[in-house]
Write a protein that holds these residues in place. Structure first.
Motif, short mmCIF file in Angstrom:
data_model
loop_
_atom_site.label_atom_id
_atom_site.label_comp_id
_atom_site.label_asym_id
_atom_site.label_seq_id
_atom_site.Cartn_x
_atom_site.Cartn_y
_atom_site.Cartn_z
N TYR A 233 16.61 5.96 18.18
CA TYR A 233 17.33 6.57 19.29
C TYR A 233 16.37 7.46 20.04
CZ TYR A 233 21.72 5.26 17.06
OH TYR A 233 22.75 4.57 16.52
N PRO A 234 16.62 7.94 21.19
CA PRO A 234 17.66 7.59 22.14
C PRO A 234 17.12 6.62 23.17
CG PRO A 234 16.70 9.64 22.82
CD PRO A 234 15.95 9.17 21.59
N LEU A 235 17.85 6.43 24.23
CA LEU A 235 17.49 5.56 25.36
C LEU A 235 17.10 4.17 24.89
CD1 LEU A 235 15.59 8.10 27.61
CD2 LEU A 235 18.01 7.56 27.57
N PHE A 236 17.92 3.62 24.06
CA PHE A 236 17.69 2.31 23.50
C PHE A 236 18.89 1.44 23.87
CE2 PHE A 236 14.68 0.66 20.46
CZ PHE A 236 15.25 -0.55 20.13
N PRO A 237 18.69 0.20 24.25
CA PRO A 237 19.86 -0.64 24.49
C PRO A 237 20.75 -0.63 23.25
CG PRO A 237 17.88 -1.77 25.16
CD PRO A 237 17.45 -0.51 24.45
N CYS A 238 22.05 -0.75 23.45
CA CYS A 238 22.94 -0.66 22.30
C CYS A 238 24.23 -1.44 22.54
CB CYS A 238 23.26 0.78 21.97
SG CYS A 238 23.94 1.71 23.34
N ASN B 255 26.16 8.67 22.59
CA ASN B 255 27.21 8.97 21.63
C ASN B 255 28.33 7.94 21.68
OD1 ASN B 255 25.90 11.21 20.66
ND2 ASN B 255 26.85 12.58 22.13
N TYR B 256 28.54 7.39 22.86
CA TYR B 256 29.60 6.41 23.09
C TYR B 256 29.29 5.08 22.42
CZ TYR B 256 32.51 3.38 26.08
OH TYR B 256 33.38 2.46 26.57
N CYS B 257 28.03 4.74 22.32
CA CYS B 257 27.66 3.47 21.67
C CYS B 257 26.75 3.79 20.50
CB CYS B 257 27.01 2.52 22.65
SG CYS B 257 25.54 3.15 23.44
#
Length: 135
Positions: A25-30, A49-51
């Motif tokens: 994490y962060p800024l990783f496709p999810c 946080n949403y994904c």
């Protein structure tokens, strides 16, 4: 001319990666946890946080397995002589198989029995096999 796009692991493989400790994490496709949406570029903490489930590319997952778990994955083409004209045969790629090697135990290696239509499908299957059986 078509543009090359990244090949991300599937939702089930992404869940296994997260369960086994992949946490880039962060800024990783999810993926959204319910698999209802793929978010290509999360840009805010709310979105992250949403994904919950990061979706790495096949190559990133393979690199993580190599660097963290000491498992090297690769796929190779399967060749077969095919008839191109009556009684005229040529070698052609008819599929792909995956290979897994341990980087810490030179006696361990595994080859897929199943043949896959694409290189990417063979790599995804190898990643999933590692996560389900070796990690």
């Amino acid at each position: 001319r078509s543009m090359i796009t990244e090949d991300y692991v599937g939702f089930e493989t992404a869940k296994l990666l997260k369960k086994k400790g992949f946490d880039r994490y962060p800024l990783f496709p999810c993926y959204k946890e319910d698999n209802s949406e793929f978010i290509d570029v999360p840009t805010t903490l709310d979105t992250i946080n949403y994904c919950f489930i990061p979706a790495p590319t096949l190559q990133m997952a393979m690199k993580w397995l190599r660097d963290v778990q000491s498992l090297n994955i690769y796929a190779r083409s399967v060749w077969k002589d095919v008839e191109v004209q009556y009684c005229d045969w040529e070698p052609a790629v008819v599929g792909y198989k995956w290979f897994i090697e341990s980087l810490t135990d030179d006696t361990y290696s595994k080859i897929s029995i199943k043949q896959f239509l694409t290189y990417e499908k063979a790599c995804e299957a190898a990643i999933k096999y590692c996560l389900e059986n070796l990690v």
